[in-house]
Design an enzyme around this catalytic site. Sequence first.
Site, PDB file in Angstrom:
ATOM      1  N   THR A 122       5.117  -6.789  -8.488  1.00 44.85           N
ATOM      2  CA  THR A 122       3.790  -6.548  -7.780  1.00 44.85           C
ATOM      3  C   THR A 122       2.867  -5.570  -8.488  1.00 44.85           C
ATOM      4  O   THR A 122       3.200  -5.168  -9.669  1.00 44.85           O
ATOM      5  CB  THR A 122       4.122  -6.201  -6.267  1.00 44.85           C
ATOM      6  OG1 THR A 122       2.608  -5.966  -5.642  1.00 44.85           O
ATOM      7  CG2 THR A 122       4.676  -4.739  -6.225  1.00 44.85           C
ATOM      8  N   ASN A 123       1.795  -5.135  -7.894  1.00 42.21           N
ATOM      9  CA  ASN A 123       1.155  -4.143  -8.709  1.00 42.21           C
ATOM     10  C   ASN A 123       0.497  -2.963  -7.675  1.00 42.21           C
ATOM     11  O   ASN A 123       0.830  -3.170  -6.544  1.00 42.21           O
ATOM     12  CB  ASN A 123      -0.176  -4.977  -9.478  1.00 42.21           C
ATOM     13  CG  ASN A 123      -0.980  -5.483  -8.345  1.00 42.21           C
ATOM     14  OD1 ASN A 123      -1.679  -5.069  -7.842  1.00 42.21           O
ATOM     15  ND2 ASN A 123      -1.037  -6.769  -8.695  1.00 42.21           N
ATOM     16  N   HIS A 124      -0.348  -2.226  -8.044  1.00 43.42           N
ATOM     17  CA  HIS A 124      -0.680  -1.023  -7.299  1.00 43.42           C
ATOM     18  C   HIS A 124      -1.846  -1.201  -6.530  1.00 43.42           C
ATOM     19  O   HIS A 124      -2.346  -0.427  -5.836  1.00 43.42           O
ATOM     20  CB  HIS A 124      -0.980   0.214  -8.248  1.00 43.42           C
ATOM     21  CG  HIS A 124       0.276   0.867  -8.689  1.00 43.42           C
ATOM     22  ND1 HIS A 124       1.221   1.471  -7.658  1.00 43.42           N
ATOM     23  CD2 HIS A 124       0.852   1.140  -9.898  1.00 43.42           C
ATOM     24  CE1 HIS A 124       2.164   1.748  -8.294  1.00 43.42           C
ATOM     25  NE2 HIS A 124       1.938   1.777  -9.592  1.00 43.42           N
ATOM     26  N   ALA A 129      -5.699  -8.350  -6.585  1.00 46.39           N
ATOM     27  CA  ALA A 129      -5.137  -8.243  -7.777  1.00 46.39           C
ATOM     28  C   ALA A 129      -4.043  -9.153  -7.932  1.00 46.39           C
ATOM     29  O   ALA A 129      -2.871  -8.574  -7.563  1.00 46.39           O
ATOM     30  CB  ALA A 129      -4.831  -6.718  -7.984  1.00 46.39           C
TER      31      ALA A 129
END
Length: 228
Positions: free
Chosen positions: A33-35, A100
């Site tokens: 995943t990402n921030h 995102a």
Amino acid sequence: ITAFFAPKLLAGQKLLVTAGPTFEPLDPIRGITNHSSGKMGFAIARAAHEAGAEVTLVAGPVHLPTPRGVNRIDVLSAQDMLEATLRAAQSASIFVATAAVADWRPATHSEQKIKKDGSGKPPVLNFVENADILLAVARSERAQSRKLFCVGFAAESENLVEHAKAKRERKGIPLLVGNIGPLTFGQDDNALLLVDATSTRELPRAPKLTLARELMAEIAVRLPDWRV
Ligand code: CTP
Ligand code: CA
């Protein structure tokens, strides 16, 4: 009183927004995943509702309350987000892609937890590219026939203006919004660069809800000219 009775900026519009990260599972307990915090997308959902639009928010895994009056669809992976978004896009008049979306997902998804095999060698992970959700929507018949106004967001770590202009053209969309760096996550404020076919304009640093309201106004002024 006057403001109360004035027609709202986005009255009669159906706005669809994607927000947050996606989660690409590797096995039942792990994933990529990402921030992304989802805050910008949620602020846009709220601002669009305030501006009189009917709002659908397709949200990746985030811990944020649903803005009042907004129809929220929760998804996990980019593939789920694509499916939910394409369905909702069939009746939308404005699409804002703030999510995102993970660019890649693990090529295989193990049904069972991947175990250490005792050799001391880590597993080799292979990836495949996820579909570009914004591009898919922008190429749809509805967007091509200008019934659906598409707005992209760009996260860049360098050369924002050049990358933003190139990205807008590559995606074939009327408006692209760049996050004016440095890349920060979970902040409550931001500064934005708006890039359309003829101009660029900066929205100076402000709380995300303020920027979201300004962006709704920027979209509203562009709609009449763009539709004809
Ligand atoms: N986007 C999307 N689906 C993807 C990737 C991106 O819908 N699979 C959307 C994002 O929501 C954003 C825009 O496309 O509105 C630009 O995303 P960004 O990550 O900046 O651009 P990419 O096209 O993925 O290119 P790169 O990451 O290589 O810069
Ligand atoms: Ca990307």
